[in-house]
Design a protein around this motif. Structure first.
Motif, PDB file in Angstrom:
ATOM      1  N   GLU A   1       0.749  -1.266  -0.048  1.00  0.00           N
ATOM      2  CA  GLU A   1      -0.191   0.115   0.289  1.00  0.00           C
ATOM      3  C   GLU A   1       0.603   1.188  -0.137  1.00  0.00           C
ATOM      4  N   LEU A   2       1.616   1.200   0.813  1.00  0.00           N
ATOM      5  CA  LEU A   2       3.217   2.530   0.973  1.00  0.00           C
ATOM      6  C   LEU A   2       3.725   2.123  -0.648  1.00  0.00           C
ATOM      7  N   HIS A   3       4.186   1.351  -1.198  1.00  0.00           N
ATOM      8  CA  HIS A   3       4.908   1.661  -1.576  1.00  0.00           C
ATOM      9  C   HIS A   3       6.701   1.970  -1.504  1.00  0.00           C
ATOM     10  N   ILE A   4       6.702   0.949  -1.157  1.00  0.00           N
ATOM     11  CA  ILE A   4       8.466   1.522  -0.189  1.00  0.00           C
ATOM     12  C   ILE A   4       9.382   1.182  -1.560  1.00  0.00           C
ATOM     13  N   THR A   5      10.505   2.814  -1.074  1.00  0.00           N
ATOM     14  CA  THR A   5      11.134   2.279  -2.018  1.00  0.00           C
ATOM     15  C   THR A   5      12.353   1.831  -2.297  1.00  0.00           C
ATOM     16  N   ASP A   6      13.656   1.712  -3.081  1.00  0.00           N
ATOM     17  CA  ASP A   6      14.982   0.525  -2.302  1.00  0.00           C
ATOM     18  C   ASP A   6      15.511   1.442  -1.396  1.00  0.00           C
ATOM     19  N   ALA A   7      15.564   2.923  -1.913  1.00  0.00           N
ATOM     20  CA  ALA A   7      15.778   4.331  -0.418  1.00  0.00           C
ATOM     21  C   ALA A   7      15.239   3.751   0.488  1.00  0.00           C
ATOM     22  N   GLN A   8      13.781   3.742   0.939  1.00  0.00           N
ATOM     23  CA  GLN A   8      13.608   3.454   2.839  1.00  0.00           C
ATOM     24  C   GLN A   8      13.827   2.017   3.098  1.00  0.00           C
ATOM     25  N   ALA A   9      13.866   1.027   1.711  1.00  0.00           N
ATOM     26  CA  ALA A   9      14.096  -0.246   2.217  1.00  0.00           C
ATOM     27  C   ALA A   9      15.010  -0.357   4.337  1.00  0.00           C
ATOM     28  N   PRO A  10      15.799   0.247   4.020  1.00  0.00           N
ATOM     29  CA  PRO A  10      16.823   0.132   5.717  1.00  0.00           C
ATOM     30  C   PRO A  10      15.306   0.592   6.409  1.00  0.00           C
ATOM     31  N   GLN A  11      14.584   1.829   6.271  1.00  0.00           N
ATOM     32  CA  GLN A  11      13.751   2.125   7.514  1.00  0.00           C
ATOM     33  C   GLN A  11      13.054   1.163   7.503  1.00  0.00           C
ATOM     34  N   TRP A  12      12.553   0.216   7.139  1.00  0.00           N
ATOM     35  CA  TRP A  12      10.960  -0.435   6.355  1.00  0.00           C
ATOM     36  C   TRP A  12      11.491  -1.920   7.156  1.00  0.00           C
ATOM     37  N   ARG A  13      13.038  -2.233   6.900  1.00  0.00           N
ATOM     38  CA  ARG A  13      13.151  -3.555   7.661  1.00  0.00           C
ATOM     39  C   ARG A  13      13.040  -3.202   9.137  1.00  0.00           C
ATOM     40  N   ALA A  14      13.838  -2.503   9.627  1.00  0.00           N
ATOM     41  CA  ALA A  14      14.216  -2.150  10.971  1.00  0.00           C
ATOM     42  C   ALA A  14      12.131  -2.272  11.270  1.00  0.00           C
ATOM     43  N   PHE A  15      11.841  -1.420  10.681  1.00  0.00           N
ATOM     44  CA  PHE A  15      10.020  -1.491  11.640  1.00  0.00           C
ATOM     45  C   PHE A  15       9.544  -2.793  11.412  1.00  0.00           C
ATOM     46  N   ALA A  16      10.114  -3.263  10.073  1.00  0.00           N
ATOM     47  CA  ALA A  16       8.822  -5.107   9.986  1.00  0.00           C
ATOM     48  C   ALA A  16      10.014  -6.045  11.071  1.00  0.00           C
ATOM     49  N   GLN A  17      10.853  -5.684  11.304  1.00  0.00           N
ATOM     50  CA  GLN A  17      12.056  -6.271  12.376  1.00  0.00           C
ATOM     51  C   GLN A  17      11.379  -6.055  13.849  1.00  0.00           C
TER      52      GLN A  17
ATOM     53  N   LEU B   1      10.857   5.656   9.922  1.00  0.00           N
ATOM     54  CA  LEU B   1      10.082   5.055   8.503  1.00  0.00           C
ATOM     55  C   LEU B   1       9.246   5.978   8.482  1.00  0.00           C
ATOM     56  N   TYR B   2       8.895   6.814   8.894  1.00  0.00           N
ATOM     57  CA  TYR B   2       7.665   8.219   8.505  1.00  0.00           C
ATOM     58  C   TYR B   2       8.984   8.772   8.125  1.00  0.00           C
ATOM     59  N   GLY B   3       9.370   9.240   8.782  1.00  0.00           N
ATOM     60  CA  GLY B   3      10.497  10.119   8.444  1.00  0.00           C
ATOM     61  C   GLY B   3      11.090  10.513   7.130  1.00  0.00           C
ATOM     62  N   VAL B   4      11.599   9.175   6.222  1.00  0.00           N
ATOM     63  CA  VAL B   4      11.351   8.506   4.626  1.00  0.00           C
ATOM     64  C   VAL B   4      10.447   8.690   3.902  1.00  0.00           C
ATOM     65  N   LEU B   5       9.345   9.106   4.471  1.00  0.00           N
ATOM     66  CA  LEU B   5       7.917   8.829   3.934  1.00  0.00           C
ATOM     67  C   LEU B   5       8.431   9.846   2.146  1.00  0.00           C
ATOM     68  N   SER B   6       7.276  10.163   1.544  1.00  0.00           N
ATOM     69  CA  SER B   6       7.303  10.743   0.500  1.00  0.00           C
ATOM     70  C   SER B   6       5.993  11.125   0.894  1.00  0.00           C
ATOM     71  N   ASP B   7       5.405  12.500   0.762  1.00  0.00           N
ATOM     72  CA  ASP B   7       4.814  12.969   1.308  1.00  0.00           C
ATOM     73  C   ASP B   7       2.759  12.332   0.916  1.00  0.00           C
ATOM     74  N   GLN B   8       3.283  11.874  -0.509  1.00  0.00           N
ATOM     75  CA  GLN B   8       2.100  10.725  -0.806  1.00  0.00           C
ATOM     76  C   GLN B   8       2.004   9.994   0.525  1.00  0.00           C
ATOM     77  N   GLN B   9       3.076   8.856   0.442  1.00  0.00           N
ATOM     78  CA  GLN B   9       3.176   7.833   1.643  1.00  0.00           C
ATOM     79  C   GLN B   9       2.511   8.396   2.395  1.00  0.00           C
ATOM     80  N   LYS B  10       3.011   9.412   3.513  1.00  0.00           N
ATOM     81  CA  LYS B  10       2.096  10.002   4.197  1.00  0.00           C
ATOM     82  C   LYS B  10       1.001  10.231   4.266  1.00  0.00           C
ATOM     83  N   GLN B  11       0.281  10.580   3.459  1.00  0.00           N
ATOM     84  CA  GLN B  11      -0.775  10.757   3.429  1.00  0.00           C
ATOM     85  C   GLN B  11      -1.949   9.766   3.350  1.00  0.00           C
TER      86      GLN B  11
END
Length: 147
Positions: free
Chosen positions: A49-65, A118-128
């Protein structure tokens, strides 16, 4: 199982509205076999749903972990409590409940910190998208990460 549900309901009812242990799940036909599987399904749905990008992957992995770790620790604690409740006296029961609440709070704090990164690296659209999800769930008296 019923005690597990009662404990979770009580903990959630007494807890402030903070990040819970899991994220929204994609539609499914069968119930997950474990809390870890449920967390994985919710993470998969949220990531899509958020369309996590490769650049956001480290924060996403930490959140998922953090979410997976929380599912594991909470499940272990609930199992331990469920196995012991028949032999607990009232004092032991209260102490066990206090441990559940402490663990839940500690795990929620860890998840919140990972979510903040993770929220800090999300795009405006992802945050919305995630902001809308949280608002919608608030009107349904649930939390978007606790379905």
């Amino acid at each position: 199982m019923i005690r597990h549900i009662i404990i979770v309901a009580t903990v959630l009812a007494l807890s402030p509205p903070v990040l819970a242990q899991t994220a929204p799940a994609p539609p499914q036909t069968a119930a997950p076999a474990s809390p870890q599987e449920a967390a994985a399904q919710r993470l998969q749905g949220l990531q899509a749903e958020l369309h996590i990008t490769d650049a956001q992957a480290p924060q996403w992995r930490a959140f998922a972990q953090a979410m997976q770790d929380n599912a594991t620790s909470t499940d272990a604690l609930f199992r331990q409590r469920a196995n012991a409740t028949q032999s607990m006296n009232a004092l032991d029961n209260m102490k066990s409940y206090a441990q559940v609440v402490r663990t839940y709070a500690d795990d929620t704090e860890k998840l919140s910190a990972a979510f903040e990164a993770l929220y800090g690296v999300l795009s405006d659209q992802q945050k919305q998208t995630i902001d809308t999800l949280f608002r919608q769930q608030a009107t349904q008296n649930t939390h978007p990460l606790s379905r």
